[in-house]
Design a protein around this motif. Structure first.
Motif: not given
Ligand code: SF4
Ligand code: SF4
Length: 456
Positions: A225, A262, A276-280, A282
């Motif tokens: 992300v 987030c 960042c866990i790349a959950c999308g 944001c």
């Molecule tokens: S993908 Fe975006 S919302 Fe999810 S953890 Fe990372 S920065 Fe935060």
């Protein structure tokens, strides 16, 4: 590293993640509920009377896909573990932290159960912040206690569901499992409750080992992300743009929607961050803003450093080739081994300290321990009657007690093989012991010692 900076002063900034809708949240919802259905449902499914997937630790058995694996099948377990590890490496090198964002139990339970419950009782971000400003008031206690009670119910359910992969769920969910099982369930339920009620994103930041080494598994072609700095910066609110009409602004209107949604409490616009866990979330937030503001494209997306710097996307790279090749080899090895696998597992070992003896009738006798494991049928099925026969030893007879082995169990018996002295012609003779039941036939090699010099 916003979170770490906030937390290194010893004070934790509570994350009030706002609700967001979007295409990646839909994917998250589907993947999350499918995984939860797997977690709850699989322990109840049986094939041929055996659990679809269960680790029977006291019985030292693994039931998987209708087969039973014993400690003698350790090679299969090792292959499966290696497959899981290299599968994770392979997908991380391609898609970054997709596991964290869409499949990790921590993320799935928090995003699909705990946060919706929290919103239902305490309201969305603004209301939750206002509630915490009235800490220890009557309303605060009422809403927090109600939330914690529901988290506790979820924590108990989750820990019993997990334990269903180790203990019969029909016993677990009806209070008939062992005290040890409930002690383990209580420990995990407490750990989950603590995580849901307080620890949350700190688990990813401080405890999860995968978060630590995933940087070593990715490269500039891996999906992550990212904030599209070239399009978005310098950012500016409407007010700032009005105040500085001569200044060149980027597309980011500094609405902070990406920050407020987030769950890790970070600002993706500060660049790549371990938290960042790349959950999308944001990405969905900024896609919503881009649609409303008629921006040409969202300023946050799943992309790679290579794509962002205008380079070609390459699927085949040294690391994907290495991981892919290892995965293919593991799959071929597993399939080949499974294809030649038997329901009977047999070992034949000479009784320690013995070579041969000559019986009164002149026959030469060797004694062994024969261990037979029955991996056929369910644990409460009929025992198998085992027959043994020697192949490759002229005139040999087998002296063994009647052998019966219940499904999923092992039996170890002494077995003597007797051969007429005049039928042997060398000091050591190899043979095969054929072990038969009505469902399988296995041969194990052995050697027969004659002590020929002394005999002749
Ligand atoms: S993908 Fe975006 S919302 Fe999810 S953890 Fe990372 S920065 Fe935060
Ligand atoms: S949501 Fe998009 S426009 Fe709003 S602050 Fe984040 S990056 Fe900028």
């Amino acid at each position: 590293m916003a979170v770490l900076e906030q937390q290194t002063d010893g004070h934790r900034e509570w994350v009030y993640a706002a609700r967001v809708k979007g295409r990646f949240q839909k994917i998250h919802r589907w993947s999350g509920w499918i995984l939860m259905a797997f977690l709850v449902g699989v322990p109840w499914i049986h094939i041929h009377g055996r659990p679809l997937l269960r680790f029977d630790l006291p019985g030292r058995r693994l039931y998987a896909l209708g087969a039973t694996f014993t400690p003698q099948d350790a090679i299969y377990i090792v292959l499966l573990l290696l497959f899981a590890a290299f599968g994770l490496f392979f997908f991380t090198s391609l898609y970054g932290r997709i596991w964290c964002g869409y499949a990790c139990p921590q993320t799935v339970f928090l995003e699909e159960i705990i946060r919706p419950l929290e919103r239902w009782i305490q309201g969305d971000r603004g209301r939750r912040m206002a509630l915490d400003r009235k800490k220890f008031s009557g309303e605060w206690w009422a809403k927090k206690l109600a939330s914690w009670a529901l988290y506790a119910v979820v924590a108990v359910a989750v820990s019993l569901a997990f334990l269903g992969f180790f203990e019969d769920p029909r016993l677990l969910w009806t209070g008939r499992a062992s005290r040890g099982a409930y002690a383990v369930a209580a420990f995990f339920a407490f750990a989950w409750f603590w995580d849901f009620a307080w620890f949350r994103e700190q688990f990813c930041n401080y405890l999860c080992p995968y978060a630590r080494f995933q940087g070593a598994l990715t490269d500039d072609q891996s999906l992550n992300v990212m904030y599209r700095v070239r399009l978005a910066e310098p950012r500016g609110t409407k007010k700032e743009r009005k105040a500085h009409p001569d200044q060149d602004f980027g597309l980011c209107i500094d609405c902070k929607k990406c920050v407020t949604v987030c769950p890790a409490g970070i600002d993706i616009r500060d660049g790549f961050q371990l938290e960042c866990i790349a959950c999308g979330r944001c990405v969905d937030a900024c896609e919503g803003v881009a649609a409303r503001m008629n921006l040409p494209e969202p300023l946050i997306g799943y992309t790679s450093l290579a794509a962002e710097s205008g380079r070609k996307k390459r699927f085949l790279r040294p690391r994907t080739l290495v991981y892919g090749t290892i995965l293919s080899v593991l799959v071929v090895a597993f399939v080949a081994l499974m294809g030649s696998r038997h329901d009977l597992a047999v070992t034949l070992n000479r009784v320690p300290g013995t070579l041969y003896q000559v019986d009164d009738d002149g026959m030469i006798r060797n004694t062994y321990f024969l261990e037979v494991t029955n991996n056929h049928g369910a644990g409460d099925g009929e025992p198998a009657t085992v027959e043994v026969e020697v192949v490759g030893l002229d005139g040999a007879e087998v002296v063994a007690p009647p052998i019966e082995v219940a499904p999923t169990r092992s039996v170890k018996v002494p077995v003597a093989i007797r051969v007429p002295a005049d039928a042997v012609h060398s000091r050591t003779i190899p043979f095969e012991l054929e072990v038969r039941t009505d469902f399988d036939r296995v041969s194990v090699p052995g050697t027969f010692k004659t002590g020929l010099e002394e005999v002749n």
